[in-house]
Design a protein around this motif. Sequence first.
Motif, PDB file in Angstrom:
ATOM      1  N   ASN A 103      72.330  15.651   6.821  1.00 43.04           N
ATOM      2  CA  ASN A 103      72.036  15.091   5.506  1.00 43.04           C
ATOM      3  C   ASN A 103      73.220  15.165   4.537  1.00 43.04           C
ATOM      4  N   HIS A 110      73.768  13.140  14.694  1.00 47.47           N
ATOM      5  CA  HIS A 110      73.323  12.002  13.890  1.00 47.47           C
ATOM      6  C   HIS A 110      74.276  11.693  12.734  1.00 47.47           C
ATOM      7  N   SER A 137      67.159  22.696  10.838  1.00 45.63           N
ATOM      8  CA  SER A 137      65.708  22.851  10.862  1.00 45.63           C
ATOM      9  C   SER A 137      65.294  24.264  11.250  1.00 45.63           C
ATOM     10  N   GLN A 183      65.916  13.904   1.350  1.00 45.29           N
ATOM     11  CA  GLN A 183      66.483  14.502   2.564  1.00 45.29           C
ATOM     12  C   GLN A 183      67.413  15.658   2.201  1.00 45.29           C
ATOM     13  N   VAL A 210      66.311   6.351   5.291  1.00 45.52           N
ATOM     14  CA  VAL A 210      66.280   7.627   5.998  1.00 45.52           C
ATOM     15  C   VAL A 210      67.437   7.620   6.998  1.00 45.52           C
ATOM     16  N   GLN A 220      64.069  11.007  12.322  1.00 45.69           N
ATOM     17  CA  GLN A 220      63.572  11.457  11.030  1.00 45.69           C
ATOM     18  C   GLN A 220      62.662  10.418  10.395  1.00 45.69           C
ATOM     19  N   TRP A 221      62.972   9.143  10.567  1.00 46.79           N
ATOM     20  CA  TRP A 221      62.087   8.090  10.064  1.00 46.79           C
ATOM     21  C   TRP A 221      60.714   8.193  10.715  1.00 46.79           C
ATOM     22  N   ARG A 239      59.327  10.900  11.854  1.00 46.79           N
ATOM     23  CA  ARG A 239      58.637  12.082  11.328  1.00 46.79           C
ATOM     24  C   ARG A 239      58.075  11.801   9.935  1.00 46.79           C
ATOM     25  N   PHE A 270      61.061  16.372   4.640  1.00 49.06           N
ATOM     26  CA  PHE A 270      62.468  15.973   4.562  1.00 49.06           C
ATOM     27  C   PHE A 270      62.593  14.467   4.383  1.00 49.06           C
ATOM     28  N   GLY A 271      61.868  13.987   3.406  1.00 53.35           N
ATOM     29  CA  GLY A 271      61.898  12.572   3.072  1.00 53.35           C
ATOM     30  C   GLY A 271      61.355  12.383   1.666  1.00 53.35           C
TER      31      GLY A 271
END
Length: 495
Positions: free
Chosen positions: A151, A178, A227, A280, A324, A329-330, A332, A385-386
């Motif tokens: 992030n 990522h 995480s 994020q 995102v 992650q999208w 999730r 986380f969004g």
Amino acid sequence: MIEYSMLIAGEPVSARGDRRLPVVNPFDGDRFGTVPDGTREDVDDAVRAARSAFDSTWSSTPGVRRAELLHRLAAIIAARADELGTWETRDNGKLLAETRAQARFAARSYAFFAGYADKLYGRVIPLDTPETFDYTLRQPLGVVALITAWNSPMQLLANKLAPALAAGNTVVIKPSEHASVTTVLMAEMVAEAGFPPGVVNIVTGGAECGRALTEHPGLDGISFTGSLPTGQAIAHAAARTMVPVTLELGGKSANIIFDDADLDVALRGAIVGIFSAGGQTCIAGSRLLVHRPLYDHVVTELGARADRIRLGDPLLASTHMGPVANEPQWDRVTTMVQAGVESGARLVAGGGTRDAAFPESGLFVRPTVFADVDNASPLARQEIFGPVLSIIPFESEEEAVTLANDSDFGLAAGLWTRDLSRAHRVAEQIVAGTVWVNTYRVSAAQAPFGGVRMSGQGRERGAEALDGFLRTKNVLLNLSGSIADPFDDLVEVDG
């Protein structure tokens, strides 16, 4: 298509077998590069290079020299801040204004810790026995693994690399698969600054690379941001080798609005707390606790403000929020939003994802606001986380504190009040590493940061960050010229 390299012993290298991972722009799905998918053998090479550099040169490099190199690195990063911000935005979808600001924040961090490099003093300790002179030394751990999240790669790396180098350690860095681009670009910058080969090594890759690094017996320490499940796995691996670990993990931060707050300021703080960086961020104020007399107004106003946030290309100044950062992650975030709808929480704003306004492959989630959330529900207890806000009412100051502390996490919190006594009283009672009063997301290189409970252990930034990269040695020196013999009264017995 750019083929990025790792950095081992001062040389750009590819992974064994030339395994590679794609670099994908989350705004439009453009695959604009690849990074090496490092193997266990690559990690072993990097750790050996770091050990060789530590033993041969870096451990004996004077602090004033380390400070000089860190100041050079800070200046190089500051000069390239706009460029680095552009690369990071392409890599993880964060707004360009934010990534450029984070590049400058990173430069400030290197300069801040440069000032400590020649000031790592020990202590002289007066003992009860004056014939013994006692002093301590603060010495580097040795070879340290630095593992960062996707992030905020530049800022997170600065939180670790700056104090690690100032303290005299050599490092092996592994960014998230990522978002690796700005980290691998550091290879150019540490070389330009003049760091000896092997002091800074960079490996990239997925889970195999990460496990190989955290389980490596040649490490003397690990610093990880990411995480909770991965942090727990790293702590377990470190327990086997008994190396110290700094963990900066997740959060489910409470942002508390009392009925005596400056409401307009508090509402802006609530929006900033959750929707900056698209939510994020580990410090996101994702649980908004609102005093009952203000509750209905706050819910209505925040829903309306969330609906006005403009999503779009993060490289454009007109965009309020980008996508995102990656597909997992999208998945999730959208799954958690749907679960929130199904749980009975009241959806006030958002809830939608892609539409015709964005590229088909764009990983967008609309700013989402839930009201009437149960503090025991997944919406309130799990880190999403969004851009998802959960609003919870409370009746009294005591209930607000209870709700805020009823969490597995303890990274940060905010509170909004005009009552100075209440501010101090509540801040002291909140179980969190950082508490903001009438502000949110303020940070500085000088200010220590870290969590308690499942949010981690140890501190980054501030002088306290050095503690995670140093060990204390105690030296006791006899000044008397003699030593008592406890056996001098033994009587020889005739055999």
